[in-house]
Design a protein around this motif. Sequence first.
Motif, short mmCIF file in Angstrom:
data_model
loop_
_atom_site.label_atom_id
_atom_site.label_comp_id
_atom_site.label_asym_id
_atom_site.label_seq_id
_atom_site.Cartn_x
_atom_site.Cartn_y
_atom_site.Cartn_z
N SER A 160 -13.39 7.53 -3.78
CA SER A 160 -12.29 8.28 -4.54
C SER A 160 -10.89 7.93 -3.90
O SER A 160 -9.85 7.70 -4.52
CB SER A 160 -12.36 9.78 -4.56
OG SER A 160 -13.49 10.22 -4.96
N ALA A 161 -10.78 7.64 -2.60
CA ALA A 161 -9.77 7.36 -1.72
C ALA A 161 -9.34 5.85 -2.14
O ALA A 161 -8.02 5.38 -2.20
CB ALA A 161 -9.73 7.45 -0.17
N ALA A 162 -10.16 5.00 -2.39
CA ALA A 162 -10.12 3.74 -2.91
C ALA A 162 -9.41 3.63 -4.40
O ALA A 162 -8.52 2.73 -4.35
CB ALA A 162 -11.37 2.83 -2.77
N VAL A 163 -10.00 4.40 -4.91
CA VAL A 163 -9.35 4.51 -6.40
C VAL A 163 -8.00 4.93 -6.26
O VAL A 163 -6.98 4.52 -7.10
CB VAL A 163 -10.17 5.28 -7.18
CG1 VAL A 163 -9.59 5.60 -8.70
CG2 VAL A 163 -11.70 4.80 -7.71
N PHE A 164 -7.69 5.82 -5.48
CA PHE A 164 -6.35 6.79 -5.48
C PHE A 164 -5.49 5.28 -4.92
O PHE A 164 -4.24 5.36 -5.36
CB PHE A 164 -6.33 7.63 -4.27
CG PHE A 164 -5.18 8.56 -4.17
CD1 PHE A 164 -4.52 9.29 -5.05
CD2 PHE A 164 -4.45 8.13 -2.83
CE1 PHE A 164 -3.17 9.86 -4.71
CE2 PHE A 164 -3.34 9.07 -2.41
CZ PHE A 164 -2.81 9.78 -3.49
N ILE B 53 -4.69 2.94 -7.63
CA ILE B 53 -3.58 3.55 -8.60
C ILE B 53 -2.44 3.28 -8.17
O ILE B 53 -1.50 3.18 -8.84
CB ILE B 53 -3.94 5.03 -9.11
CG1 ILE B 53 -5.33 4.71 -10.08
CG2 ILE B 53 -2.93 5.54 -9.95
CD1 ILE B 53 -6.17 6.08 -10.17
N ILE B 54 -1.96 3.74 -6.78
CA ILE B 54 -1.00 3.68 -6.40
C ILE B 54 -0.34 2.31 -6.44
O ILE B 54 1.02 1.84 -6.62
CB ILE B 54 -0.54 4.37 -4.84
CG1 ILE B 54 -1.06 5.90 -4.77
CG2 ILE B 54 0.65 3.91 -4.10
CD1 ILE B 54 -1.12 6.10 -3.44
N ALA C 2 -5.12 5.67 2.19
CA ALA C 2 -5.23 5.04 0.83
C ALA C 2 -3.86 4.66 0.35
O ALA C 2 -3.49 3.48 0.17
CB ALA C 2 -5.89 5.86 -0.09
N MET C 3 -2.75 5.75 0.96
CA MET C 3 -1.41 5.09 0.12
C MET C 3 -0.93 4.21 1.31
O MET C 3 -0.42 3.29 0.66
CB MET C 3 -0.59 6.33 0.60
CG MET C 3 -0.59 7.38 -0.52
SD MET C 3 0.29 8.89 -0.30
CE MET C 3 -0.05 9.75 0.94
N SER C 4 -1.20 4.34 2.63
CA SER C 4 -0.59 3.06 3.40
C SER C 4 -1.47 1.77 2.99
O SER C 4 -0.49 0.78 3.09
CB SER C 4 -1.16 3.45 4.97
OG SER C 4 -0.56 4.75 5.04
N GLY C 5 -2.50 1.55 2.76
CA GLY C 5 -3.15 0.63 2.46
C GLY C 5 -2.78 -0.07 1.01
O GLY C 5 -2.42 -1.36 0.91
N GLY D 10 -9.31 14.99 4.38
CA GLY D 10 -8.86 14.77 2.84
C GLY D 10 -7.24 14.13 3.18
O GLY D 10 -7.36 13.13 2.45
N LEU D 11 -6.56 14.78 3.77
CA LEU D 11 -5.28 14.34 4.03
C LEU D 11 -5.42 12.77 4.64
O LEU D 11 -4.36 11.89 4.12
CB LEU D 11 -4.35 15.14 4.68
CG LEU D 11 -4.00 16.49 3.77
CD1 LEU D 11 -3.09 17.56 4.95
CD2 LEU D 11 -3.08 16.22 2.64
N ALA D 12 -6.10 12.74 5.72
CA ALA D 12 -6.06 11.49 6.39
C ALA D 12 -6.61 10.33 5.16
O ALA D 12 -5.83 9.19 5.44
CB ALA D 12 -7.17 11.77 7.55
#
Length: 113
Positions: A13-17, A20-21, A90-93, A83-85
């Motif tokens: 889910s983090a990878a999908v997130f 999408i970003i 994901a956002m940083s990536g 979850g926040l991490a």
Amino acid sequence: MEIIQPAAVMALSAAVFGFIIWAYFRVSVHFQSDTRDQKGWGSDRISILLAIGLVIGFTASYIEIFIYAFRLPFSGAVDVTIGLAAALIAMSGAYAVQAYSEKRAIRASRPRI
């Protein structure tokens, strides 16, 4: 075993997130009114559908991260932190991939001597 499945789905889910970003970064120029021509892919309808799809995907994947973070066998505060991490990574990536691709595009557009 009870940690592996929720952690794996949370990572997915983090990878999908993150994807999408990154997709938003790639199409953000399309949302500017001076780049749309009202025909074909440049129309307002396509921009609105694209924005709605990105918002739905962003929201769903962000919620999914926390759904599976809370299935981990830790306390609530630790689950929220995990979850926040995951969302932050994901956002940083996504930002790092976009910065790299922009730098590479700028380097490719320079004339060779």
